[in-house]
Enzyme design. Structure first.
Site, PDB file in Angstrom:
ATOM      1  N   ARG A  86      35.566  27.851  27.723  1.00  0.00           N
ATOM      2  CA  ARG A  86      36.327  28.348  28.866  1.00  0.00           C
ATOM      3  C   ARG A  86      37.256  27.262  29.385  1.00  0.00           C
ATOM      4  O   ARG A  86      36.888  26.102  29.449  1.00  0.00           O
ATOM      5  CB  ARG A  86      35.361  28.768  29.975  1.00  0.00           C
ATOM      6  CG  ARG A  86      34.787  30.117  29.761  1.00  0.00           C
ATOM      7  CD  ARG A  86      33.633  30.407  30.690  1.00  0.00           C
ATOM      8  NE  ARG A  86      33.881  30.089  32.099  1.00  0.00           N
ATOM      9  CZ  ARG A  86      33.025  30.378  33.072  1.00  0.00           C
ATOM     10  NH1 ARG A  86      31.880  30.981  32.786  1.00  0.00           N
ATOM     11  NH2 ARG A  86      33.289  30.078  34.312  1.00  0.00           N
ATOM     12  N   ARG A 126      29.164  24.557  26.380  1.00  0.00           N
ATOM     13  CA  ARG A 126      29.114  26.009  26.602  1.00  0.00           C
ATOM     14  C   ARG A 126      30.207  26.727  25.809  1.00  0.00           C
ATOM     15  O   ARG A 126      31.332  26.260  25.707  1.00  0.00           O
ATOM     16  CB  ARG A 126      29.276  26.302  28.087  1.00  0.00           C
ATOM     17  CG  ARG A 126      29.221  27.781  28.380  1.00  0.00           C
ATOM     18  CD  ARG A 126      28.673  28.035  29.706  1.00  0.00           C
ATOM     19  NE  ARG A 126      29.669  27.906  30.755  1.00  0.00           N
ATOM     20  CZ  ARG A 126      29.431  28.293  32.018  1.00  0.00           C
ATOM     21  NH1 ARG A 126      28.267  28.807  32.339  1.00  0.00           N
ATOM     22  NH2 ARG A 126      30.365  28.149  32.921  1.00  0.00           N
ATOM     23  N   ARG A 133      34.574  22.853  40.656  1.00  0.00           N
ATOM     24  CA  ARG A 133      33.708  24.031  40.797  1.00  0.00           C
ATOM     25  C   ARG A 133      32.376  23.634  41.429  1.00  0.00           C
ATOM     26  O   ARG A 133      31.807  24.378  42.217  1.00  0.00           O
ATOM     27  CB  ARG A 133      33.488  24.681  39.421  1.00  0.00           C
ATOM     28  CG  ARG A 133      34.770  25.294  38.883  1.00  0.00           C
ATOM     29  CD  ARG A 133      34.623  25.717  37.441  1.00  0.00           C
ATOM     30  NE  ARG A 133      33.674  26.790  37.281  1.00  0.00           N
ATOM     31  CZ  ARG A 133      33.065  27.084  36.147  1.00  0.00           C
ATOM     32  NH1 ARG A 133      33.307  26.363  35.069  1.00  0.00           N
ATOM     33  NH2 ARG A 133      32.224  28.075  36.084  1.00  0.00           N
ATOM     34  N   LYS A 152      22.638  30.891  35.083  1.00  0.00           N
ATOM     35  CA  LYS A 152      22.569  32.216  35.717  1.00  0.00           C
ATOM     36  C   LYS A 152      22.875  33.325  34.722  1.00  0.00           C
ATOM     37  O   LYS A 152      22.169  34.320  34.647  1.00  0.00           O
ATOM     38  CB  LYS A 152      23.590  32.350  36.865  1.00  0.00           C
ATOM     39  CG  LYS A 152      23.394  31.427  38.026  1.00  0.00           C
ATOM     40  CD  LYS A 152      24.377  31.752  39.141  1.00  0.00           C
ATOM     41  CE  LYS A 152      25.839  31.576  38.786  1.00  0.00           C
ATOM     42  NZ  LYS A 152      26.249  30.179  38.530  1.00  0.00           N
ATOM     43  N   ARG A 186      29.169  34.377  46.543  1.00  0.00           N
ATOM     44  CA  ARG A 186      29.400  32.936  46.440  1.00  0.00           C
ATOM     45  C   ARG A 186      29.793  32.335  47.785  1.00  0.00           C
ATOM     46  O   ARG A 186      30.000  31.136  47.862  1.00  0.00           O
ATOM     47  CB  ARG A 186      30.547  32.683  45.459  1.00  0.00           C
ATOM     48  CG  ARG A 186      30.094  32.179  44.088  1.00  0.00           C
ATOM     49  CD  ARG A 186      31.347  32.089  43.252  1.00  0.00           C
ATOM     50  NE  ARG A 186      31.248  31.218  42.126  1.00  0.00           N
ATOM     51  CZ  ARG A 186      31.049  31.645  40.881  1.00  0.00           C
ATOM     52  NH1 ARG A 186      30.842  32.908  40.629  1.00  0.00           N
ATOM     53  NH2 ARG A 186      31.045  30.790  39.887  1.00  0.00           N
TER      54      ARG A 186
END
Ligand code: AMP
Length: 221
Positions: free
Chosen positions: A166, A133, A177, A19, A94
């Site tokens: 992260r 990531r 998540r 996203k 969300r």
């Protein structure tokens, strides 16, 4: 710019579906700002604000922050002048209550969403992707060690800051998540499909392939 044309878009997808990367691209393509609640919340944590202190633990544990906090952030942000012709919402809404609050905020201004794009990626691929990531702590830009490498070593292309992993991209947090995504966020696809706003693309391994699919899906905007 043609001021009649608006680009009020929501990007949906599991964490790590791409996203943020697509939002960064679309923001340039349509000349409207990207609004990422995750980036705003991480910046609040980094700056040590009251909001940052309140949400730090929730975020680091992969839990959603309360609807009222993110709705307040987005309500203020979309009222700013640079959102007049649209925005790319990335990571918001969300939950169904957030989506309803967004509808009300837009309705109060006599506006509405133009489209909602869902990027679909299988859970097992998400877990692999997240381990590679990297993000910029300063400007929030996101990278990937395989799929979207920074141009210069481990430094942000935009601001030269060192990139980090992260806290909430650790495998055990990612699983939580993903669960939150399936329980609380995935129902938004039906919510927006019922309004005739939903377009869906398959997130692909190669960034260029996903970008092409996104452009094709949004070509009638
Ligand atoms: P993201 O960068 O979009 O993956 O967001 C990182 C984390 O910030 C999420 O796992 C949540 O803890 C929190 N967060 C971001 N956006 C929202 C939202 N719209 N509602 C609730 N929590 C959010």
């Amino acid at each position: 710019m043609n001021t009649n044309k608006t680009y009020r878009l929501v990007l949906l997808g599991a964490p790590g579906a791409g996203k943020g990367t697509q939002a960064e691209r679309l923001t340039e393509k349509y000349s409207v700002p990207q609004i990422s609640t995750g980036v705003i919340l991480r910046a609040a944590i980094e700056a040590g604000t009251d909001l940052g202190k309140k949400v730090k633990e929730l975020i680091e544990n992969g839990k959603l922050v309360p609807d009222e906090d993110v709705v307040a952030i987005v309500g203020q942000r979309i009222a700013e002048k640079d959102c007049e012709n649209g925005f790319i919402l990335d990571g918001f809404p969300r939950t169904i209550p957030q989506a309803e609050a967004l509808d009300r905020l837009l309705d109060e201004n006599g506006t509405a969403l133009d489209a909602v794009l869902s990027i679909e990626v299988k859970d097992e691929d998400i877990v692999t992707r997240m381990s590679g990531r990297r993000v910029c702590k300063k400007c929030g830009a996101s990278y990937h060690v395989v799929y979207k490498r920074p141009k210069n070593g481990n430094l942000c292309d935009n601001c030269g800051t060192e990139l980090v992993s992260r806290e909430d991209d650790k495998v055990e947090v990612v699983m939580g998540r993903l669960e939150a995504y399936h329980k609380q966020t995935a129902p938004l696809k039906d919510y927006y499909a019922a309004k005739g706003l939903l377009v869906t693309v398959q997130g692909r391994e190669e960034l260029a392939d996903t970008s092409a699919a996104v452009d094709e899906a949004l070509k009638n905007l």
